[in-house]
Write an enzyme that holds these catalytic residues in place. Structure first.
Site, PDB file in Angstrom:
ATOM      1  N   LYS A   1       0.835  -1.215   0.000  1.00  0.00           N
ATOM      2  CA  LYS A   1       0.000   0.000   0.000  1.00  0.00           C
ATOM      3  C   LYS A   1       0.863   1.256   0.000  1.00  0.00           C
ATOM      4  O   LYS A   1       0.522   2.247  -0.643  1.00  0.00           O
ATOM      5  CB  LYS A   1      -0.936   0.023   1.223  1.00  0.00           C
ATOM      6  CG  LYS A   1      -2.032  -1.007   1.171  1.00  0.00           C
ATOM      7  CD  LYS A   1      -3.108  -0.644   0.168  1.00  0.00           C
ATOM      8  CE  LYS A   1      -4.210  -1.687   0.190  1.00  0.00           C
ATOM      9  NZ  LYS A   1      -4.947  -1.828  -1.041  1.00  0.00           N
TER      10      LYS A   1
ATOM     11  N   LYS B   1      -6.380 -16.945 -13.036  1.00  0.00           N
ATOM     12  CA  LYS B   1      -7.479 -16.836 -12.094  1.00  0.00           C
ATOM     13  C   LYS B   1      -8.468 -15.731 -12.441  1.00  0.00           C
ATOM     14  O   LYS B   1      -8.063 -14.659 -12.899  1.00  0.00           O
ATOM     15  CB  LYS B   1      -6.853 -16.535 -10.731  1.00  0.00           C
ATOM     16  CG  LYS B   1      -7.573 -17.130  -9.572  1.00  0.00           C
ATOM     17  CD  LYS B   1      -6.784 -16.929  -8.307  1.00  0.00           C
ATOM     18  CE  LYS B   1      -7.740 -16.595  -7.199  1.00  0.00           C
ATOM     19  NZ  LYS B   1      -7.164 -15.983  -6.053  1.00  0.00           N
TER      20      LYS B   1
ATOM     21  N   LYS C   1     -11.283  -9.379 -10.473  1.00  0.00           N
ATOM     22  CA  LYS C   1     -11.719  -8.136 -11.108  1.00  0.00           C
ATOM     23  C   LYS C   1     -10.558  -7.171 -11.333  1.00  0.00           C
ATOM     24  O   LYS C   1     -10.627  -6.271 -12.151  1.00  0.00           O
ATOM     25  CB  LYS C   1     -12.843  -7.484 -10.322  1.00  0.00           C
ATOM     26  CG  LYS C   1     -12.470  -7.009  -8.928  1.00  0.00           C
ATOM     27  CD  LYS C   1     -13.644  -6.246  -8.380  1.00  0.00           C
ATOM     28  CE  LYS C   1     -13.620  -5.899  -6.933  1.00  0.00           C
ATOM     29  NZ  LYS C   1     -12.568  -6.119  -6.043  1.00  0.00           N
TER      30      LYS C   1
END
Ligand code: TRP
Length: 331
Positions: A111, A194, A197
């Site tokens: 992050k 896989k 989104k």
């Protein structure tokens, strides 16, 4: 019965990968464990959603999980922010969580790289909030994916540390709940593996997606130039389409296209058309139920009220004990 807790981040809609992964297993789990499923809306604040988005995201995931069969009579389903005890435990755990160990968490470091302008304290203490979520119910098991393993390890560290510091064995040390064999991996449509989104626009098929859009995505799925030899092994991109068929199509359909592949007579357009119709047949009832649930605010309100009541019972007992153990005593 074993207590299991899992948090669901209210971001985005469920796709087939989520459904055949975690969601189906949650639905099974509620039958034979004391399950708590909650929507982690506090956690989602780390990315600063607007108030309208925050609420709508919670409403959407709630509608989708209920539509998939999470049963409020069997599992305790609640919204994290309805349980003030969680924030109290979070504060208490933070006093015994160290900067160094929090900074070493991989998802935190990611992050920091991804959003250097928003490295807030909530991101840093994400693992203590997660630990509070789970140990507030003294849970034994946490069903999470591979990406959460480090968070789970931190949770175990905080539970163990509490027990050691206050010389008791109050908190069970939560273990990963392994779905094992029943965790079906659904491939995406872009050939990269896989379904997810974040892999790009056309890669995932959502449960609430309308048929037209499903057809379009499947017709655009990546293929190759076709087999050149009989009974040849299928390349990944083609195997992916067959793998998708495995979860939505009949055995007859699958063997039909398998035979066409083996004799080099397969026409991908035909196969995709069939796959699209089978996916639509599968998702149709979910899409309708999701819409009904989403619009039924009276029902959503009832479910969350009931869930919060149940969750707070267990949470309040834990907080009472923890306060006593830590030395907060009444005069
Ligand atoms: N961090 C989890 C995720 O990103 C969501 C979550 C929050 C969670 N609190 C939890 C999962 C407690 C399991 C237990 O998916």
């Amino acid at each position: 019965m074993e207590t299991v807790v899992s948090g669901i981040r209210p971001t985005g809609n469920l796709h087939l990968g989520n459904y055949f992964g975690a969601v189906k297993n949650f639905v099974k789990m509620q039958e034979n464990s004391n399950s708590y499923f909650f929507i982690a809306d506090y956690h989602s604040l780390t990315t600063h959603p607007t108030p309208a988005n925050l609420h709508d995201n919670v409403r959407t995931v709630l509608a989708e999980y209920l539509a998939c069969g999470i049963d409020p009579e069997k599992a305790c389903i609640y919204v994290q922010s309805d349980i003030p005890e969680v924030t109290e435990l979070y504060l208490l755990l933070n006093m015994n969580a160290y900067l160094g160990e929090l900074e070493r968490v991989t998802s935190f470091k990611d992050k920091v790289r991804q959003q250097p302008d928003n490295v807030n304290a909530g991101l840093l203490t994400y693992p203590t909030l997660m630990a509070a979520d789970v140990i507030i119910h003294k849970a034994a098991k946490v069903p999470v994916g591979k990406d959460q393993e480090q968070n789970l390890e931190m949770m175990r560290t905080f539970a163990r540390r509490f027990n050691r510091m206050y010389k008791n064995d109050y908190f069970p040390i939560p273990q990963a709940y392994n779905f094992g064999e029943s965790l079906v991996k659904i491939p995406g449509l872009d050939g990269s593996g896989k379904m997810g989104k974040s892999e790009g626009e056309g890669n995932a098929i959502f449960l609430a997606e309308d048929p037209k859009s499903i057809r379009k995505k499947i017709m655009r799925a990546v293929t190759d130039s076709g087999p050149t030899e009989a009974n040849q092994e299928k390349p990944i991109v083609i195997q992916n389409l067959f793998d998708l068929m495995k979860v939505v199509s009949t055995a007859d359909t699958i063997s039909h296209f398998d035979a066409l592949w083996n004799s080099c007579d397969i026409r991908y357009g035909d196969m995709k058309k069939q796959l699209a119709e089978d996916v639509i047949n599968f998702t149709n009832p979910y899409r309708e139920r999701i819409k009904d649930m989403y619009e039924n605010t009276e029902y959503l309100s009832k479910v969350t009220r009931l869930g919060a009541e149940k969750a707070r019972e267990s949470a309040a007992q834990t907080i009472k004990d923890v306060r006593e153990i830590m030395g907060f005593r009444k005069f």
